[in-house]
Write an enzyme that holds these catalytic residues in place. Structure first.
Site, PDB file in Angstrom:
ATOM      1  N   CYS A   1       0.764  -1.212   0.041  1.00  0.00           N
ATOM      2  CA  CYS A   1      -0.078  -0.052   0.085  1.00  0.00           C
ATOM      3  C   CYS A   1       0.853   1.079  -0.121  1.00  0.00           C
ATOM      4  O   CYS A   1       1.999   1.258   0.232  1.00  0.00           O
ATOM      5  CB  CYS A   1      -0.889   0.022   1.195  1.00  0.00           C
ATOM      6  N   GLY A  59       0.100  -0.050  -5.062  1.00  0.00           N
ATOM      7  CA  GLY A  59      -1.231  -0.906  -4.865  1.00  0.00           C
ATOM      8  C   GLY A  59      -2.315  -0.169  -5.986  1.00  0.00           C
ATOM      9  O   GLY A  59      -2.528   0.873  -6.377  1.00  0.00           O
ATOM     10  N   ASN A 118      -0.040   1.588   5.790  1.00  0.00           N
ATOM     11  CA  ASN A 118       0.855   0.621   5.156  1.00  0.00           C
ATOM     12  C   ASN A 118       1.413  -0.384   6.009  1.00  0.00           C
ATOM     13  O   ASN A 118       2.149   0.027   6.974  1.00  0.00           O
ATOM     14  CB  ASN A 118       1.945   1.311   4.236  1.00  0.00           C
ATOM     15  N   GLY A 119       1.211  -1.665   5.948  1.00  0.00           N
ATOM     16  CA  GLY A 119       1.821  -2.782   6.639  1.00  0.00           C
ATOM     17  C   GLY A 119       0.847  -3.689   7.010  1.00  0.00           C
ATOM     18  O   GLY A 119      -0.053  -4.117   6.300  1.00  0.00           O
ATOM     19  N   CYS A 171      12.612  -3.568   5.412  1.00  0.00           N
ATOM     20  CA  CYS A 171      12.043  -4.612   4.414  1.00  0.00           C
ATOM     21  C   CYS A 171      13.202  -4.231   3.281  1.00  0.00           C
ATOM     22  O   CYS A 171      12.927  -3.261   2.431  1.00  0.00           O
ATOM     23  CB  CYS A 171      10.643  -4.486   3.960  1.00  0.00           C
ATOM     24  N   TYR A 191      12.444  -4.266  -5.215  1.00  0.00           N
ATOM     25  CA  TYR A 191      11.309  -4.710  -6.196  1.00  0.00           C
ATOM     26  C   TYR A 191       9.919  -3.614  -6.067  1.00  0.00           C
ATOM     27  O   TYR A 191       9.764  -2.903  -6.909  1.00  0.00           O
ATOM     28  CB  TYR A 191      10.560  -5.703  -6.095  1.00  0.00           C
ATOM     29  N   SER A 232      11.641  -3.760 -13.064  1.00  0.00           N
ATOM     30  CA  SER A 232      12.571  -3.526 -11.801  1.00  0.00           C
ATOM     31  C   SER A 232      13.968  -4.259 -11.918  1.00  0.00           C
ATOM     32  O   SER A 232      14.575  -4.327 -11.202  1.00  0.00           O
ATOM     33  CB  SER A 232      11.752  -4.162 -10.735  1.00  0.00           C
ATOM     34  N   ASP A 288      16.642 -10.301 -13.690  1.00  0.00           N
ATOM     35  CA  ASP A 288      15.087  -9.947 -13.019  1.00  0.00           C
ATOM     36  C   ASP A 288      15.209 -10.064 -11.563  1.00  0.00           C
ATOM     37  O   ASP A 288      16.335 -10.284 -10.998  1.00  0.00           O
ATOM     38  CB  ASP A 288      14.232 -11.221 -13.689  1.00  0.00           C
ATOM     39  N   CYS A 319       5.951 -13.613   4.635  1.00  0.00           N
ATOM     40  CA  CYS A 319       6.133 -12.463   5.366  1.00  0.00           C
ATOM     41  C   CYS A 319       4.844 -12.110   5.914  1.00  0.00           C
ATOM     42  O   CYS A 319       3.821 -12.162   5.440  1.00  0.00           O
ATOM     43  CB  CYS A 319       6.669 -11.288   4.220  1.00  0.00           C
ATOM     44  N   CYS A 353      15.303  -6.244   7.435  1.00  0.00           N
ATOM     45  CA  CYS A 353      14.527  -7.422   7.821  1.00  0.00           C
ATOM     46  C   CYS A 353      14.564  -8.253   6.391  1.00  0.00           C
ATOM     47  O   CYS A 353      14.439  -7.747   5.352  1.00  0.00           O
ATOM     48  CB  CYS A 353      12.743  -7.173   7.918  1.00  0.00           C
ATOM     49  N   CYS A 400      12.004 -13.052   4.683  1.00  0.00           N
ATOM     50  CA  CYS A 400      11.490 -13.714   3.558  1.00  0.00           C
ATOM     51  C   CYS A 400      12.671 -14.617   2.929  1.00  0.00           C
ATOM     52  O   CYS A 400      12.058 -15.594   2.605  1.00  0.00           O
ATOM     53  CB  CYS A 400      10.694 -12.916   2.611  1.00  0.00           C
TER      54      CYS A 400
END
Length: 472
Positions: A10, A37, A112-113, A250, A256, A297, A359, A396, A447, A450
């Site tokens: 978001c 988003g 956002n989160g 993150c 990305y 990206s 990529d 995540c 963090c 993932c």
């Protein structure tokens, strides 16, 4: 769901200034955050003591026609949001800002989160008599703030009291009908949040690119655990209200999620992605003729790979920018060809060449396989795939829509098996250490849960969809 790419986060934005065109300025900012988003958008404005809003599912330009914006005039304070759902289905009720009324006023909350203890808080509030119209954790946050305000706290103290009960990731912007605009970032700093200034006032945004589009100069990042308040007189105050926990931005924001022209926590996204390519060239060199990136990206990492390796960087694809998010493929054959409708190889550049293709990630391998087949169909002799993130192995819990662990290809196959599946001559993922080195300019630790399973905050037992199931 056969997801072939991670969904964006978001995006939040808020401003308090002298211009009476707050809604239009917020609209411009949300367009710059659209990459975070595409499921819904909303804007709330304060005009006098009235909190007015409009929100709906769809892209920003679909939700806010000129006619809609005409119904939000004359406001100097606004908050806006673009949504991708991590909890709750895609409906108008679940779009943000969340508007919450209580006896002492009204608030609009953009978030956002992802809150991992949202179920527990929801149960507590229901026992206290609160009703819920939506199924997302953002409504839980807004209701909790209102509940604390009903206990006699001023709105900023209510935000603090609520935030100290939240567990997880939250970059928040709260607009009060009493004329205060509040921004708060969680103590770990999972998600980005920054503040800008112009001659008329202040603005908060998920990314600095939105400040640029809205006419605000980037001032600084909001620190983890910091609350900033724009008072009714236009002054800005700061308080550190959360602390004592491990920090962790993150790292996939740099790989990305974020837009290339943004700067987050002192590190430019472009610079980080370029360095990822340089590190990939060091860790996984290839005997090849050219380097190209998968739009969008993968492009900067491809440039970095080319520079470090001494190979020429070329455009490998033409991207069709006019296929909408709801484009329908009526037959299986057309669905199989969908990648080529969006990305068509540039035959003149790849024919007869050994290609290094860069990529950002591999999800299930389906898209990577189609892209590689399309390059070879266009005449590429070899394709050597390089990935600017390590293999994903863990879910995540803090806002990124990563598939369940059993569906992650890195948990199903080894490197050589993945290479054979996608049809590449070689495959290399950047290492965790290499990714951290590429992002070394960030002011915060990272963090990497993932990739490693090591999270700054205990993830608890919350799972995506749990809130929605509870309310069906």
């Amino acid at each position: 769901m056969d997801r072939e790419k991670w969904r964006e986060e978001c995006g939040v934005f808020g401003l308090a200034g002298q211009s009476a065109e707050a809604a239009g300025i917020t609209y411009n900012a949300l367009l710059s955050l659209q990459h975070r988003g595409q499921e819904g958008a909303g804007i709330a404005v304060l005009r006098g003591s009235s909190l007015l809003y409009h929100k709906d599912v769809g892209l920003v330009s679909e939700v806010f026609t000129p006619q809609v914006l005409e119904h939000l005039p004359g406001a100097k304070i606004a908050v806006g949001h673009v949504r991708y759902s991590t909890t709750g289905g895609n409906s108008r009720d679940n779009t943000q800002p969340i508007i919450t009324e209580y006896l002492r006023g009204r608030i609009a909350t953009a978030h956002n989160g992802n809150i991992v203890n949202a179920d527990d808080i929801r149960r507590k509030l229901r026992e206290a008599g609160c009703d819920f119209a939506a199924t997302n954790d953002s409504e839980v946050i807004s209701s909790l703030i209102a509940y604390e305000a009903l206990q006699g706290l001023e709105i900023e103290d209510a935000v603090i009291a609520a935030a100290r009960q939240l567990k997880g990731a939250f970059s928040l912007i709260v607009l009060s009908s009493r004329g205060k605009l509040i921004a708060l970032r969680d103590g770990a700093g999972f998600r980005p949040l920054c503040v800008g200034q112009n001659e008329g006032g202040y603005a908060f945004a998920s990314e600095s690119c939105a400040l640029d589009s809205a006419g605000f100069a980037f001032l600084r990042d909001v620190q983890p655990g910091e609350m900033l308040v724009v008072e009714p007189d236009g002054s800005l105050t700061s308080r550190m209200v959360l602390g004592g926990q491990k920090r962790g931005m993150c790292i996939f924001e740099y790989v990305y999620f974020a837009r290339t022209d943004s700067v987050m926590d002192s590190l430019g996204v472009y610079e980080a992605r370029y360095r990822m390519g340089e590190v990939l060239a060091e860790e996984y060199p290839a005997e090849a003729d050219i380097v190209c990136g998968v739009p969008d990206s993968g492009l900067e990492a491809a440039m970095g790979y080319a520079e470090k390796s001494g190979l020429p960087y070329v455009s490998g694809f033409v991207k069709n920018r006019y296929i909408g998010r709801s484009f329908i493929f009526p037959s299986q054959a057309q669905r199989d060809a969908a990648v080529r409708l969006k990305l068509n190889p540039l035959r003149a550049n790849v024919k007869g060449k050994r290609v290094v293709l860069v990529d950002d990630s591999i999800v299930r391998g389906t898209t990577s396989a189609k892209i590689i087949r399309s390059l070879k169909a266009a005449g590429a002799r070899e394709v050597h795939l390089r990935i600017s993130s390590p293999p994903f192995r863990h879910t995540c819990h803090f806002g990124t829509d990563i598939d369940s662990e059993e569906n992650l290809i890195a948990n199903q196959m080894g490197l050589e098996e993945i290479r054979r599946l996608i049809g590449a001559e070689s495959l290399g993922y950047i290492s965790i250490e290499g990714l951290k080195r590429a992002c070394a300019g960030c002011a915060l630790p990272f963090c990497t849960g993932c990739f490693t399973g090591d999270y700054p905050v205990d993830s608890g037992t919350h799972t995506k969809g749990q809130l929605e199931r509870e309310n069906v």
